[in-house]
Design a protein around this motif. Structure first.
Motif, PDB file in Angstrom:
ATOM      1  N   GLY A   7       0.952  -1.265  -0.124  1.00 47.17           N
ATOM      2  CA  GLY A   7       0.008  -0.011  -0.015  1.00 47.17           C
ATOM      3  C   GLY A   7       0.848   1.197   0.048  1.00 47.17           C
ATOM      4  N   VAL A  24      -1.967  -0.572   4.037  1.00 46.50           N
ATOM      5  CA  VAL A  24      -2.501  -1.815   3.694  1.00 46.50           C
ATOM      6  C   VAL A  24      -2.451  -2.405   5.298  1.00 46.50           C
ATOM      7  N   ASP A  96      -7.201  -1.745   2.439  1.00 47.29           N
ATOM      8  CA  ASP A  96      -6.329  -0.394   2.426  1.00 47.29           C
ATOM      9  C   ASP A  96      -6.925   0.906   3.119  1.00 47.29           C
TER      10      ASP A  96
END
Length: 312
Positions: A7, A24, A96
């Motif tokens: 992420g 994430v 996320d």
């Protein structure tokens, strides 16, 4: 520009501290002090190993068989620990999170747990990470934005690093008088025991008693501890120190009456016992069944828990 597999990466800095947060799972990816690792890190473009550094919600630890009853309705969540037939560490570890606000030394992340099979509730989460002279402060705030009461628990999942060596080499201070005994096969809770007693499973008498600092050695730990000694402000702390005197401490507020400690044993010797998992928790394993310290959020209610990681 492509986004790393973990992420969006948010880098924080203050004084000698540096941290990197992965969006994430609102995961603590790295934390250093004066260049020294305080947690076991992972790469930005690496699939996060297990739950390393992740935020855990709406439950920490396990729901045995992934099955529980709440408000008279039996629920079944996905078995995310299939080898032990349990539901492990909640529903947000792979969500996320969006960045709501950020600065050089802080970031505010947000995500929502949507109503779903086994957890028919909507809970909004805010996770804040902030560096200052005292270390990395983290807080999770949950708000029930749905229309029915929701069971809830939370906690973090860092693997702390004291310094040189591995878990076996470090001295642990854990001011807890009681430990939750678990079955050896599935780590399912059995009942509370004094840390000075024979807890059961593979632990010998007194083996899980670290109220007086001592070297961890070859002891296997994957247990939840409670009856924590706290200071006047209600803060509890765990400390680990390496042979060279370096160390790391984790402190947390009264919202977390439990802490899970795990020596991070792995089948591969190269990956085993690299760090000590220290997981302050608002409730113990399988709280969705036992009800012990389980938070019940009414519609519109909020709850917050916080913790700090600091160099020693």
């Amino acid at each position: 520009m492509s986004i790393p597999i973990s992420g969006i990466s948010i880098d924080l800095a203050h004084g000698d501290y540096r941290a990197s947060i992965a969006s994430v799972g609102a995961s603590l990816r790295t934390l250093t002090h004066d260049g020294r690792d305080l947690v076991v890190p992972f790469e930005a473009d690496e699939l996060r190993p297990a739950f390393r550094g992740a935020t855990l919600a709406p439950w920490p630890n396990r729901i045995v068989d992934g099955r529980y009853t709440f408000d008279g309705v039996e629920q079944q969540v996905a078995l995310t620990e299939p080898a032990l037939n349990n539901a492990l560490h909640g529903l947000v570890a792979w969500l996320d999170f969006a960045v709501r606000d950020r600065g050089d030394d802080f970031v505010q992340l947000a995500a929502s747990i949507q109503a779903q099979q086994g957890y028919p509730h909507r809970v909004d989460l805010e996770v804040v990470f902030r560096l200052d002279d005292d270390g990395l402060h983290s807080a999770v705030t949950a708000r029930n934005s749905g229309t029915s009461a929701a069971p809830f628990g939370t906690g973090p999942h860092p693997y702390l690093v004291a310094g040189q060596g591995r878990v076996d080499d470090w001295t642990l201070t854990l001011p807890a008088a009681d430990v939750l005994a678990v079955t050896a096969d599935r780590l399912a809770p059995i009942g509370l025991a004094a840390v000075s007693s024979h807890v059961g499973g593979t632990a010998r008498e007194g083996e899980l008693d670290f109220r007086t600092p001592r070297v961890i050695g070859e002891v296997f730990i994957d247990h939840a501890f409670t009856a924590l000694q706290r200071d006047a402000a209600g803060t509890a702390a765990v400390e680990i120190v390496a042979a060279d005197g370096h160390g790391v401490a984790m402190r947390w507020d009264a919202a977390c009456p439990w802490v899970q400690i795990h020596t991070a044993d792995r089948p591969d010797p190269a990956l085993s016992r690299l760090g000590l998992a220290v997981e302050p928790m608002t409730c113990p394993p399988d709280a969705f069944n036992s009800g012990t310290d389980l938070i019940v959020l009414q519609p519109g209610d909020t709850t917050t828990a916080g913790w700090t990681i600091a160099a020693l």
